[in-house]
Design an enzyme around this catalytic site. Structure first.
Site, PDB file in Angstrom:
ATOM      1  N   ASP A  16       0.876  -1.166   0.000  1.00  0.00           N
ATOM      2  CA  ASP A  16       0.000   0.000   0.000  1.00  0.00           C
ATOM      3  C   ASP A  16       0.918   1.221   0.000  1.00  0.00           C
ATOM      4  OD1 ASP A  16      -1.604   2.185   0.721  1.00  0.00           O
ATOM      5  OD2 ASP A  16      -2.926   0.949   1.952  1.00  0.00           O
ATOM      6  N   VAL A  17       0.868   2.032  -1.050  1.00  0.00           N
ATOM      7  CA  VAL A  17       1.823   3.144  -1.173  1.00  0.00           C
ATOM      8  C   VAL A  17       1.627   4.226  -0.105  1.00  0.00           C
ATOM      9  CG1 VAL A  17       2.271   2.812  -3.645  1.00  0.00           C
ATOM     10  CG2 VAL A  17       0.469   4.405  -2.920  1.00  0.00           C
ATOM     11  N   ASN A  21       2.669   5.055 -10.363  1.00  0.00           N
ATOM     12  CA  ASN A  21       1.448   5.001 -11.173  1.00  0.00           C
ATOM     13  C   ASN A  21       0.198   4.797 -10.323  1.00  0.00           C
ATOM     14  OD1 ASN A  21      -0.232   4.097 -13.683  1.00  0.00           O
ATOM     15  ND2 ASN A  21      -0.235   2.268 -12.359  1.00  0.00           N
ATOM     16  N   TYR A  59      -8.653  14.767  -6.555  1.00  0.00           N
ATOM     17  CA  TYR A  59      -7.830  14.249  -7.659  1.00  0.00           C
ATOM     18  C   TYR A  59      -6.994  15.373  -8.270  1.00  0.00           C
ATOM     19  CZ  TYR A  59      -6.630  11.465 -11.795  1.00  0.00           C
ATOM     20  OH  TYR A  59      -5.949  10.787 -12.780  1.00  0.00           O
ATOM     21  N   LYS A 100      -2.965  15.571  -8.007  1.00  0.00           N
ATOM     22  CA  LYS A 100      -2.167  15.460  -9.241  1.00  0.00           C
ATOM     23  C   LYS A 100      -1.338  16.734  -9.467  1.00  0.00           C
ATOM     24  CE  LYS A 100      -3.105  11.300 -10.763  1.00  0.00           C
ATOM     25  NZ  LYS A 100      -2.047  10.278 -10.892  1.00  0.00           N
TER      26      LYS A 100
HETATM   27  P1  NAP Z   1      -6.949   1.689 -12.334  1.00  0.00           P
HETATM   28  O1  NAP Z   1      -7.184   0.659 -13.373  1.00  0.00           O
HETATM   29  O2  NAP Z   1      -8.040   2.011 -11.374  1.00  0.00           O
HETATM   30  O3  NAP Z   1      -5.627   1.257 -11.531  1.00  0.00           O
HETATM   31  C1  NAP Z   1      -5.186   1.956 -10.397  1.00  0.00           C
HETATM   32  C2  NAP Z   1      -4.027   1.186  -9.783  1.00  0.00           C
HETATM   33  O4  NAP Z   1      -3.593   1.896  -8.603  1.00  0.00           O
HETATM   34  C3  NAP Z   1      -4.428  -0.220  -9.356  1.00  0.00           C
HETATM   35  O5  NAP Z   1      -3.416  -1.123  -9.712  1.00  0.00           O
HETATM   36  C4  NAP Z   1      -4.516  -0.092  -7.835  1.00  0.00           C
HETATM   37  O6  NAP Z   1      -4.161  -1.317  -7.220  1.00  0.00           O
HETATM   38  C5  NAP Z   1      -3.455   0.966  -7.563  1.00  0.00           C
HETATM   39  N1  NAP Z   1      -3.610   1.570  -6.247  1.00  0.00           N
HETATM   40  C6  NAP Z   1      -4.633   2.331  -5.790  1.00  0.00           C
HETATM   41  N2  NAP Z   1      -4.435   2.640  -4.502  1.00  0.00           N
HETATM   42  C7  NAP Z   1      -3.243   2.079  -4.133  1.00  0.00           C
HETATM   43  C8  NAP Z   1      -2.502   2.046  -2.936  1.00  0.00           C
HETATM   44  N3  NAP Z   1      -2.926   2.657  -1.815  1.00  0.00           N
HETATM   45  N4  NAP Z   1      -1.329   1.378  -2.917  1.00  0.00           N
HETATM   46  C9  NAP Z   1      -0.899   0.744  -4.028  1.00  0.00           C
HETATM   47  N5  NAP Z   1      -1.557   0.729  -5.190  1.00  0.00           N
HETATM   48  C10 NAP Z   1      -2.728   1.393  -5.239  1.00  0.00           C
HETATM   49  O7  NAP Z   1      -6.550   3.079 -12.974  1.00  0.00           O
HETATM   50  P2  NAP Z   1      -5.534   3.484 -14.159  1.00  0.00           P
HETATM   51  O8  NAP Z   1      -6.335   4.245 -15.128  1.00  0.00           O
HETATM   52  O9  NAP Z   1      -4.717   2.347 -14.612  1.00  0.00           O
HETATM   53  O10 NAP Z   1      -4.641   4.565 -13.356  1.00  0.00           O
HETATM   54  C11 NAP Z   1      -3.235   4.507 -13.267  1.00  0.00           C
HETATM   55  C12 NAP Z   1      -2.710   5.926 -13.134  1.00  0.00           C
HETATM   56  O11 NAP Z   1      -3.026   6.660 -14.314  1.00  0.00           O
HETATM   57  C13 NAP Z   1      -3.313   6.709 -11.973  1.00  0.00           C
HETATM   58  O12 NAP Z   1      -2.294   7.454 -11.330  1.00  0.00           O
HETATM   59  C14 NAP Z   1      -4.290   7.646 -12.661  1.00  0.00           C
HETATM   60  O13 NAP Z   1      -4.520   8.805 -11.906  1.00  0.00           O
HETATM   61  C15 NAP Z   1      -3.564   7.913 -13.954  1.00  0.00           C
HETATM   62  N6  NAP Z   1      -4.424   8.414 -15.029  1.00  0.00           N
HETATM   63  C16 NAP Z   1      -5.422   7.639 -15.545  1.00  0.00           C
HETATM   64  C17 NAP Z   1      -6.226   8.141 -16.547  1.00  0.00           C
HETATM   65  C18 NAP Z   1      -7.356   7.341 -17.150  1.00  0.00           C
HETATM   66  O14 NAP Z   1      -8.096   7.885 -17.983  1.00  0.00           O
HETATM   67  N7  NAP Z   1      -7.511   6.056 -16.824  1.00  0.00           N
HETATM   68  C19 NAP Z   1      -6.010   9.442 -17.044  1.00  0.00           C
HETATM   69  C20 NAP Z   1      -4.978  10.204 -16.503  1.00  0.00           C
HETATM   70  C21 NAP Z   1      -4.186   9.680 -15.499  1.00  0.00           C
HETATM   71  P3  NAP Z   1      -4.837  -1.931  -5.892  1.00  0.00           P
HETATM   72  O15 NAP Z   1      -6.258  -1.462  -5.851  1.00  0.00           O
HETATM   73  O16 NAP Z   1      -4.671  -3.407  -6.110  1.00  0.00           O
HETATM   74  O17 NAP Z   1      -4.005  -1.406  -4.770  1.00  0.00           O
END
Ligand code: NAP
Length: 251
Positions: free
Chosen positions: A60-61, A87, A153, A157
């Site tokens: 957990d980060v 990430n 958020y 960010k």
């Molecule tokens: P996602 O599918 O919801 O994945 C989020 C990841 O973060 C999961 O692997 C989750 O793993 C992990 N996570 C959440 N809380 C955590 C914690 N406390 N400790 C460790 N890991 C944690 O979302 P995604 O779209 O792939 O997002 C990845 C990154 O891209 C994020 O930083 C997001 O803000 C950024 N982003 C996404 C988008 C988009 O459109 N999807 C756009 C811009 C930026 P667990 O739940 O297993 O811990």
């Protein structure tokens, strides 16, 4: 594309979405990967699928000691850490400020901002000792645009973007490459949550406009090479057609 052979890449939030896609793409390019997330079954399954060049470490980060131990496990398994991709991220709470649960608001800051600090704080001594390394923050357009219902958020960010700039200021001359990736909208669980909320214009986007998670994964590899050096201390936007061309994805 930079040669990732035998390089070790730590990816937080590797259980699904962009992080899981990045793990597969980096391994395909020759790297070892250390997969961090809270969902231990998901990262164990992904590591099993990838094979001996992947190590799954439940983490957990928001807990510094877990991040430090996870990086230590990566060093023990592969001999060093060359790249850290911060990430892990959450979108919740999706609510206007007066309605947002203070606990959930704080949790978003702990994951999206403090989590990035935790990773850098643990990785820097290892990277400085080995003469350098790359720290990539997965950023967002929300770092520079206020969006209705997303105050946690956007604020987290924006903080992470500034933190990445500070990393470059403090360590850029000591072999540490710090930069961010703003991926645009990506077809992951996060966008599913956003759509379900019905709040703001992003929730109304047609699903077909979201890019596949393999595109940011490919961009993350490109960012490990010298071609991305002009962006050190800044975010690279994957919406930029020139960047897409350089990375080799999309139209
Ligand atoms: P996602 O599918 O919801 O994945 C989020 C990841 O973060 C999961 O692997 C989750 O793993 C992990 N996570 C959440 N809380 C955590 C914690 N406390 N400790 C460790 N890991 C944690 O979302 P995604 O779209 O792939 O997002 C990845 C990154 O891209 C994020 O930083 C997001 O803000 C950024 N982003 C996404 C988008 C988009 O459109 N999807 C756009 C811009 C930026 P667990 O739940 O297993 O811990």
């Amino acid at each position: 594309m930079p040669d990732m052979t035998a390089k070790t890449v730590v990816i937080t939030g590797a259980s699904r979405g962009i992080g899981a896609a990045a793990a597969r793409v980096f391994v395909g390019a020759g790297a070892n990967v250390v997969l961090l997330a809270r969902d231990r079954d998901a990262i164990a399954e992904l590591a099993g699928e990838i094979g001996p060049r992947a190590l799954a470490v439940p983490c957990d980060v928001t807990r510094y000691w877990e991040v430090e131990a996870a990086l230590g496990a990566g060093v023990a398994a592969f001999g060093g850490i060359d790249v850290l991709i911060s990430n892990a991220g959450v979108i919740d709470p999706i609510a206007d400020v007066d309605a947002a649960d203070p606990e959930v608001w704080g949790q978003a800051i702990d994951i999206n901002l403090k989590g990035v600090f935790h990773g850098a704080h643990a990785a820097l001594p290892l990277m400085l000792q080995q003469g350098g390394g790359t720290l990539i923050t997965v950023s967002s357009g929300a770092a520079v645009n206020p969006i209705e219902g997303w105050s946690a958020y956007c604020a987290s960010k924006a903080g992470a973007k500034m933190f990445t700039a500070c990393l470059h200021t403090e360590y850029g001359a000591r072999g540490i490459r710090a930069l961010g990736l703003s991926p645009g909208t990506v077809a992951t669980d996060m966008q599913r949550e956003i759509k379900k909320s019905g709040v703001n214009a992003i929730s109304q986007l047609d699903w077909s406009v979201h890019i596949p998670p393999e595109w940011p994964a490919q961009a993350l590899i490109w960012m490990c090479g010298a071609a991305a050096d002009p962006w050190l201390g800044n975010d690279i936007s994957l919406r930029d057609p020139e960047i897409r061309k350089a990375v080799g994805v999309g139209p």
